[in-house]
Design a protein around this motif. Structure first.
Motif, PDB file in Angstrom:
ATOM      1  N   HIS A 125       0.823  -1.203   0.000  1.00 14.55           N
ATOM      2  CA  HIS A 125       0.000   0.000   0.000  1.00 14.55           C
ATOM      3  C   HIS A 125       0.858   1.254   0.000  1.00 14.55           C
ATOM      4  CE1 HIS A 125      -3.043  -2.729   2.296  1.00 14.55           C
ATOM      5  NE2 HIS A 125      -3.145  -2.903   0.989  1.00 14.55           N
ATOM      6  N   PHE A 126       0.302   2.316  -0.568  1.00 13.21           N
ATOM      7  CA  PHE A 126       0.949   3.632  -0.562  1.00 13.21           C
ATOM      8  C   PHE A 126      -0.144   4.676  -0.730  1.00 13.21           C
ATOM      9  CE2 PHE A 126       0.730   2.246  -4.911  1.00 13.21           C
ATOM     10  CZ  PHE A 126       0.377   3.373  -5.632  1.00 13.21           C
ATOM     11  N   ALA A 127       0.206   5.931  -0.490  1.00 14.61           N
ATOM     12  CA  ALA A 127      -0.788   7.008  -0.560  1.00 14.61           C
ATOM     13  C   ALA A 127      -0.276   8.151  -1.429  1.00 14.61           C
ATOM     14  CB  ALA A 127      -1.110   7.531   0.848  1.00 14.61           C
ATOM     15  N   ASP A 128      -1.235   8.911  -1.990  1.00 12.84           N
ATOM     16  CA  ASP A 128      -0.872  10.099  -2.769  1.00 12.84           C
ATOM     17  C   ASP A 128       0.021  11.016  -1.932  1.00 12.84           C
ATOM     18  OD1 ASP A 128      -2.442   9.240  -4.866  1.00 12.84           O
ATOM     19  OD2 ASP A 128      -4.171  10.465  -4.311  1.00 12.84           O
ATOM     20  N   THR A 129       1.096  11.509  -2.545  1.00 14.58           N
ATOM     21  CA  THR A 129       2.042  12.382  -1.838  1.00 14.58           C
ATOM     22  C   THR A 129       2.291  13.627  -2.663  1.00 14.58           C
ATOM     23  OG1 THR A 129       3.093  10.414  -0.909  1.00 14.58           O
ATOM     24  CG2 THR A 129       4.330  12.481  -0.770  1.00 14.58           C
ATOM     25  N   PRO A 130       2.199  14.838  -2.046  1.00 16.49           N
ATOM     26  CA  PRO A 130       1.830  15.055  -0.644  1.00 16.49           C
ATOM     27  C   PRO A 130       0.318  14.919  -0.432  1.00 16.49           C
ATOM     28  CG  PRO A 130       2.232  17.166  -1.737  1.00 16.49           C
ATOM     29  CD  PRO A 130       2.547  16.094  -2.738  1.00 16.49           C
ATOM     30  N   GLU A 165      -5.629   6.489  -1.167  1.00 17.99           N
ATOM     31  CA  GLU A 165      -4.928   5.242  -0.836  1.00 17.99           C
ATOM     32  C   GLU A 165      -4.908   4.322  -2.050  1.00 17.99           C
ATOM     33  OE1 GLU A 165      -3.110   2.237   1.647  1.00 17.99           O
ATOM     34  OE2 GLU A 165      -3.521   4.338   2.090  1.00 17.99           O
ATOM     35  N   HIS A 166      -3.740   3.711  -2.305  1.00 19.20           N
ATOM     36  CA  HIS A 166      -3.589   2.829  -3.464  1.00 19.20           C
ATOM     37  C   HIS A 166      -2.806   1.586  -3.071  1.00 19.20           C
ATOM     38  CE1 HIS A 166      -4.953   6.243  -5.853  1.00 19.20           C
ATOM     39  NE2 HIS A 166      -4.013   6.968  -5.272  1.00 19.20           N
TER      40      HIS A 166
END
Length: 201
Positions: free
Chosen positions: A62-67, A143-144
C-alpha cells in the motif's frame, strides 16, 4: 535506541533496548530523539492502527498520494512478521527496489517508511499483532495498492507459507500497470515534501 538506513532511501529500522525482569519486560519501540536523529524531523501523528493477522496473511503493498502521503512507523507487538518497503516513487534512483526487515515481539524493532513509499508485510505466525503510527489519517480516495505477488517485483515472501490476501490486494495492479495508470507518486514531489518537513523542524 539504535537505527540503520535500509537500502531503499528514506526508510529505516529502529531497535530499542529491552529491560526484562521478574515481572516481564519493558521497552520503548518509538523514541523521538532517535527518530529525529535518523530522519531529520519529528514524527507527526495523525492516526494509530492495530492489526491482528493469521500466519500467511499479506497486507499490502500500500501507498498514498504524496503530498501529504502517509508515513508509517510500524512494529510487531505480538508474534513475528516480514515487513517490506518498496520504492514506488517514479523517478527515484531505486524505483522498483525493495528491502525487508523481520519484526518480532522478541526485539520490538520497528520500520519507518517515509511518505510515498510502498509498504506490505506477511505474518509469520498466527495471532501476529502489528502496530502502526501514521503521519496522516486514512484517506480512502488517496490510498492505493500494487499486487504483492507481482512477479516483476519478486518480493521475498516465504516459499513455505501459503499467502492469504484480501480481494483488494489480490486484484491490485502490478507496479508497471500502476505507473501506466498514473497512480504512483513522483520522487521529486516526495523529496520536496521531505525537505519541507525538515525545514519546519
Amino acid at each position: 535506541m539504535e537505527f540503520r538506513r535500509l537500502s531503499v532511501p528514506d526508510a529505516f529500522e529502529f531497535t530499542p533496548r529491552a529491560f526484562p525482569d521478574d515481572r516481564g519486560l519493558f521497552t520503548a519501540p518509538f523514541q523521538e530523539e532517535a527518530f529525529r536523529a535518523a530522519v531529520g524531523h519529528r514524527l507527526r501523528l495523525g492516526q494509530s492502527n492495530h492489526s491482528v493477522s493469521r500466519r500467511g496473511s499479506i497486507r499490502g503493498v500500500h501507498f498514498a498520494d504524496t503530498p501529504p502521503g502517509q508515513a508509517k512507523y510500524v512494529y510487531c507487538a505480538r508474534g513475528s512478521l516480514l515487513d517490506i518497503v518498496v520504492d514506488v516513487r517514479v523517478g527515484s534512483p531505486t524505483f522498483g527496489q525493495w528491502d525487508a526487515v523481520r519484526l518480532d515481539a522478541a526485539r520490538f524493532n520497528a520500520a519507518y517508511l517515509a511518505e510515498g513509499l510502498g509498504h506490505g508485510f506477511i505474518a509469520l505466525e498466527d495471532d501476529t499483532a502489528m502496530a502502526y503510527l501514521c503521519s496522516e489519517p486514512y484517506n480512502p480516495s488517496g490510498e492505493h495498492g500494487i499486487d504483492p505477488l507481482d512477479p516483476a517485483l519478486d518480493l521475498p515472501w516465504p516459499a513455505d507459507i501459503t499467502p492469504i490476501l484480501s480481494e483488494k490486494d489480490r486484484t491490485a495492479p502490478t507496479l508497471a500497470e500502476a505507473r501506466e495508470q498514473g497512480l504512483l507518486p513522483a520522487y521529486a514531489d516526495c523529496v520536496a515534501y521531505y525537505d519541507k518537513l525538515r525545514s519546519a523542524n
